[in-house]
Design a protein around this motif. Structure first.
Motif, PDB file in Angstrom:
ATOM      1  N   ALA A   6       0.846  -1.201   0.000  1.00  0.00           N
ATOM      2  CA  ALA A   6       0.000   0.000   0.000  1.00  0.00           C
ATOM      3  C   ALA A   6       0.873   1.239   0.000  1.00  0.00           C
ATOM      4  O   ALA A   6       2.027   1.217   0.409  1.00  0.00           O
ATOM      5  CB  ALA A   6      -0.908  -0.006   1.221  1.00  0.00           C
ATOM      6  N   GLY A   7       0.303   2.339  -0.470  1.00  0.00           N
ATOM      7  CA  GLY A   7       1.006   3.609  -0.487  1.00  0.00           C
ATOM      8  C   GLY A   7       1.280   4.107   0.917  1.00  0.00           C
ATOM      9  O   GLY A   7       0.499   3.882   1.843  1.00  0.00           O
ATOM     10  N   ARG A  10      -1.384   6.689   2.163  1.00  0.00           N
ATOM     11  CA  ARG A  10      -2.775   6.243   2.165  1.00  0.00           C
ATOM     12  C   ARG A  10      -2.811   4.762   2.491  1.00  0.00           C
ATOM     13  O   ARG A  10      -2.775   3.938   1.584  1.00  0.00           O
ATOM     14  CB  ARG A  10      -3.418   6.500   0.811  1.00  0.00           C
ATOM     15  CG  ARG A  10      -3.463   7.970   0.456  1.00  0.00           C
ATOM     16  CD  ARG A  10      -3.858   8.161  -0.970  1.00  0.00           C
ATOM     17  NE  ARG A  10      -2.715   7.710  -1.784  1.00  0.00           N
ATOM     18  CZ  ARG A  10      -2.722   7.641  -3.086  1.00  0.00           C
ATOM     19  NH1 ARG A  10      -3.766   7.954  -3.761  1.00  0.00           N
ATOM     20  NH2 ARG A  10      -1.662   7.211  -3.750  1.00  0.00           N
ATOM     21  N   GLY A  12      -3.654   1.109   2.826  1.00  0.00           N
ATOM     22  CA  GLY A  12      -4.648   0.310   2.126  1.00  0.00           C
ATOM     23  C   GLY A  12      -4.844   0.705   0.675  1.00  0.00           C
ATOM     24  O   GLY A  12      -5.586   0.046  -0.038  1.00  0.00           O
ATOM     25  N   GLN A  13      -4.199   1.780   0.212  1.00  0.00           N
ATOM     26  CA  GLN A  13      -4.319   2.218  -1.175  1.00  0.00           C
ATOM     27  C   GLN A  13      -2.939   2.268  -1.819  1.00  0.00           C
ATOM     28  O   GLN A  13      -1.943   2.525  -1.155  1.00  0.00           O
ATOM     29  CB  GLN A  13      -4.951   3.610  -1.264  1.00  0.00           C
ATOM     30  CG  GLN A  13      -6.396   3.653  -0.841  1.00  0.00           C
ATOM     31  CD  GLN A  13      -6.975   5.050  -1.045  1.00  0.00           C
ATOM     32  OE1 GLN A  13      -6.299   5.962  -1.497  1.00  0.00           O
ATOM     33  NE2 GLN A  13      -8.228   5.208  -0.699  1.00  0.00           N
ATOM     34  N   LEU A  14      -2.913   2.028  -3.110  1.00  0.00           N
ATOM     35  CA  LEU A  14      -1.663   2.104  -3.844  1.00  0.00           C
ATOM     36  C   LEU A  14      -1.357   3.548  -4.196  1.00  0.00           C
ATOM     37  O   LEU A  14      -2.261   4.338  -4.477  1.00  0.00           O
ATOM     38  CB  LEU A  14      -1.757   1.288  -5.133  1.00  0.00           C
ATOM     39  CG  LEU A  14      -2.035  -0.199  -4.992  1.00  0.00           C
ATOM     40  CD1 LEU A  14      -2.141  -0.834  -6.376  1.00  0.00           C
ATOM     41  CD2 LEU A  14      -0.971  -0.883  -4.179  1.00  0.00           C
ATOM     42  N   SER A  15      -0.067   3.884  -4.220  1.00  0.00           N
ATOM     43  CA  SER A  15       0.320   5.203  -4.701  1.00  0.00           C
ATOM     44  C   SER A  15       0.097   5.239  -6.206  1.00  0.00           C
ATOM     45  O   SER A  15      -0.073   4.202  -6.856  1.00  0.00           O
ATOM     46  CB  SER A  15       1.799   5.466  -4.382  1.00  0.00           C
ATOM     47  OG  SER A  15       2.625   4.654  -5.200  1.00  0.00           O
ATOM     48  N   ARG A  16       0.154   6.400  -6.779  1.00  0.00           N
ATOM     49  CA  ARG A  16      -0.024   6.556  -8.226  1.00  0.00           C
ATOM     50  C   ARG A  16       1.033   5.745  -8.991  1.00  0.00           C
ATOM     51  O   ARG A  16       0.734   5.076  -9.980  1.00  0.00           O
ATOM     52  CB  ARG A  16       0.060   8.042  -8.573  1.00  0.00           C
ATOM     53  CG  ARG A  16      -0.240   8.379  -9.990  1.00  0.00           C
ATOM     54  CD  ARG A  16      -0.178   9.906 -10.156  1.00  0.00           C
ATOM     55  NE  ARG A  16      -0.464  10.257 -11.502  1.00  0.00           N
ATOM     56  CZ  ARG A  16      -1.618  10.776 -11.919  1.00  0.00           C
ATOM     57  NH1 ARG A  16      -2.576  10.997 -11.057  1.00  0.00           N
ATOM     58  NH2 ARG A  16      -1.793  11.084 -13.179  1.00  0.00           N
ATOM     59  N   GLN A  18       2.721   3.080  -7.853  1.00  0.00           N
ATOM     60  CA  GLN A  18       2.459   1.655  -7.647  1.00  0.00           C
ATOM     61  C   GLN A  18       1.299   1.183  -8.512  1.00  0.00           C
ATOM     62  O   GLN A  18       1.331   0.084  -9.066  1.00  0.00           O
ATOM     63  CB  GLN A  18       2.169   1.369  -6.176  1.00  0.00           C
ATOM     64  CG  GLN A  18       3.373   1.531  -5.286  1.00  0.00           C
ATOM     65  CD  GLN A  18       3.008   1.551  -3.822  1.00  0.00           C
ATOM     66  OE1 GLN A  18       1.959   2.056  -3.432  1.00  0.00           O
ATOM     67  NE2 GLN A  18       3.881   0.991  -2.993  1.00  0.00           N
ATOM     68  N   MET A  19       0.275   2.010  -8.633  1.00  0.00           N
ATOM     69  CA  MET A  19      -0.880   1.665  -9.468  1.00  0.00           C
ATOM     70  C   MET A  19      -0.453   1.539 -10.928  1.00  0.00           C
ATOM     71  O   MET A  19      -0.834   0.595 -11.619  1.00  0.00           O
ATOM     72  CB  MET A  19      -1.974   2.726  -9.333  1.00  0.00           C
ATOM     73  CG  MET A  19      -3.241   2.390 -10.091  1.00  0.00           C
ATOM     74  SD  MET A  19      -4.242   1.142  -9.301  1.00  0.00           S
ATOM     75  CE  MET A  19      -5.029   2.125  -8.060  1.00  0.00           C
ATOM     76  N   ARG A  69     -10.169   5.088 -13.349  1.00  0.00           N
ATOM     77  CA  ARG A  69     -11.146   4.401 -12.510  1.00  0.00           C
ATOM     78  C   ARG A  69     -12.512   4.318 -13.185  1.00  0.00           C
ATOM     79  O   ARG A  69     -13.222   3.338 -13.048  1.00  0.00           O
ATOM     80  CB  ARG A  69     -11.270   5.148 -11.183  1.00  0.00           C
ATOM     81  CG  ARG A  69     -11.929   4.376 -10.098  1.00  0.00           C
ATOM     82  CD  ARG A  69     -11.809   5.085  -8.784  1.00  0.00           C
ATOM     83  NE  ARG A  69     -10.445   5.608  -8.683  1.00  0.00           N
ATOM     84  CZ  ARG A  69      -9.969   6.294  -7.676  1.00  0.00           C
ATOM     85  NH1 ARG A  69     -10.730   6.572  -6.665  1.00  0.00           N
ATOM     86  NH2 ARG A  69      -8.738   6.733  -7.670  1.00  0.00           N
TER      87      ARG A  69
END
Length: 131
Positions: A6-7, A10, A12-16, A18-19, A69
């Protein structure tokens, strides 16, 4: 496939970044499933980057991977603007020159693999080489 961390900002969320890496990995696997052969990823030349370079039969394919998205603002494919196309062309020209080639001597094309939500759109020959 390995789990992507995860980022940092954030949980639980991926960084830009990483995404982007995750979708480029997904794109490579998807295209290999369609018969393309991997040459290189994240090729950086002065002033630009090409996400994937692959071979489709005798053609060298420069691939831009995009993710959005949703299609609310035009979807992933719509984000490959004329300015981005110009950057991709210039970067590919430099890469070819570094590998003893040119648009005149190497059969090549530019594809876009666009992920919009759960939809995948492969745009073959998304834009033309300069004449």
């Amino acid at each position: 496939m390995a789990q992507i961390p995860a980022g940092a900002n954030r949980p639980g969320q991926l960084s830009r970044q990483q995404m982007g890496a995750a979708y480029e990995t997904r794109a490579r696997a998807w295209l290999e499933g369609k018969g393309l052969q991997f040459i290189a990823a994240n090729v950086r030349e002065r002033g630009g980057e090409i996400d994937l370079i692959m071979r489709h039969q005798r053609v060298t394919v420069f691939i831009e991977v995009r993710y959005r998205r949703s299609a609310l603002y035009g979807g992933a494919a719509a984000s490959v603007t004329p300015a981005k196309q110009h950057t991709l062309l210039r970067t590919a020209r430099l890469w070819l020159a570094r590998h003893s080639g040119s648009f005149d001597t190497v059969d090549c094309r530019f594809d876009v693999l666009a992920f919009t939500g759960d939809d995948v759109e492969w745009i073959v020959n998304a834009f033309a080489l300069p004449t």
